[in-house]
Design an enzyme around this catalytic site. Structure first.
Site, PDB file in Angstrom:
ATOM      1  CG  ASP A  63      45.891   6.351  -0.536  1.00 15.00           C
ATOM      2  OD1 ASP A  63      45.537   7.320   0.478  1.00 15.00           O
ATOM      3  OD2 ASP A  63      46.839   6.518  -1.067  1.00 15.00           O
ATOM      4  CG  ASP A  65      48.246  12.112  -1.999  1.00 15.55           C
ATOM      5  OD1 ASP A  65      48.513  12.844  -2.998  1.00 15.55           O
ATOM      6  OD2 ASP A  65      48.364  12.439  -0.854  1.00 15.55           O
ATOM      7  CG  ASP A 204      50.312   4.441  -2.492  1.00 14.71           C
ATOM      8  OD1 ASP A 204      49.185   4.748  -1.478  1.00 14.71           O
ATOM      9  OD2 ASP A 204      51.174   4.797  -2.400  1.00 14.71           O
TER      10      ASP A 204
END
Length: 265
Positions: A63, A65, A204
């Site tokens: 991922d 961000d 995250d």
């Protein structure tokens, strides 16, 4: 050891299934006991795959961000400005809006994402992890619910100046359905000619990254930078069931020792 593209045929029966069938029909939880941070899921039909090494790692999918970059996108503000409840999927909610309302919402998202991309910094430990993976010839890819423009800015501002190999494929939200659907990860698996259970999805967000990885049949690692607390308040996840990762780290370079311990690399 990479699986070459000429060996993609064993994957075709798997990819012919619908995403839900891939997840529900071909995966089950290992009967072996599991530690707090490491849970192994194995394919029910091992004959579909070519390798006999249970811990072979073909590639890693990140991922962006909050995983590769420090969290600097205010998701709570984004949801509020778009008029979407934090318990909902922002992209799906925007797509369901009337045309004018949808246009304004995407303008808000684009504005906030552009600002975040221009001010983003790499997460501590990202460069050592990427250098380690590159030294082992382990390919890296990217799946984000962000825009194509943000991916380009990320590569230009943060990735290339550190002489890191390009993340490819690099899929944005234009690839549909987006996470938590497994389709983007399965697409990368097909591109690499690898069975999904030999990939590691790193992110995250338990509700997006971890769920997407598990539904695809991949291994998962949660970089715990705080996103899960936002999702927990919104009622999206509590790190159980589909949102429970195989590995749980505080910053990306902690994955290096885990990879050396648990995988043939």
């Amino acid at each position: 050891m990479l699986l070459c593209s000429s060996r993609r045929s064993p994957l075709r029966p798997f990819l012919a299934l619908k995403p839900f069938e891939r997840w529900f029909g071909l995966r089950h939880q290992s009967s072996e006991s599991r530690s707090h941070h490491h849970t192994v899921f194995v394919p029910r039909s091992a004959s579909l795959y070519t390798s006999s090494m249970p811990n072979q790692l073909v590639g890693i999918v990140f991922d962006m961000d909050g995983t590769l970059t420090r969290p600097n996108l205010d998701f709570k503000a984004m949801y509020q400005r778009c008029g979407v409840c934090t318990s909902k999927d922002l992209i799906l909610e925007i797509e369901a809006m009337p045309a004018e309302e949808r246009r304004r919402a995407w303008e808000i998202v684009d504005e906030m994402e552009e600002h975040a991309a221009q001010t983003a910094e790499l997460m501590d430990g990202v460069v050592p992890l990427a250098q380690f993976l590159s030294s082992k010839s382990i390919p890296m890819a990217l799946i984000t619910r962000n825009s194509k423009a943000s991916i380009a800015t990320f590569h230009e501002r943060l990735w290339r100046p550190n002489n890191l190999p390009e993340l490819k494929p690099a899929l944005c939200r234009a690839f549909k359905p987006t996470k938590p659907a497994p389709d983007a990860l399965l697409h990368i698996a097909e591109q690499w000619g690898a069975p999904p259970h030999h990939l590691l999805m790193v992110g995250d967000s338990p509700s997006n990254d971890v769920v997407s990885g598990r539904r695809a049949g991949a291994m998962t690692a949660l970089v715990d930078t705080g996103r899960r607390h936002f999702e927990s308040v919104g009622g999206k996840t509590n790190l159980v069931g589909e949102s429970q990762p195989d590995f749980h780290v505080c910053q990306p370079d902690e994955l290096i020792s885990l990879l050396q311990t648990h995988f043939h690399i």
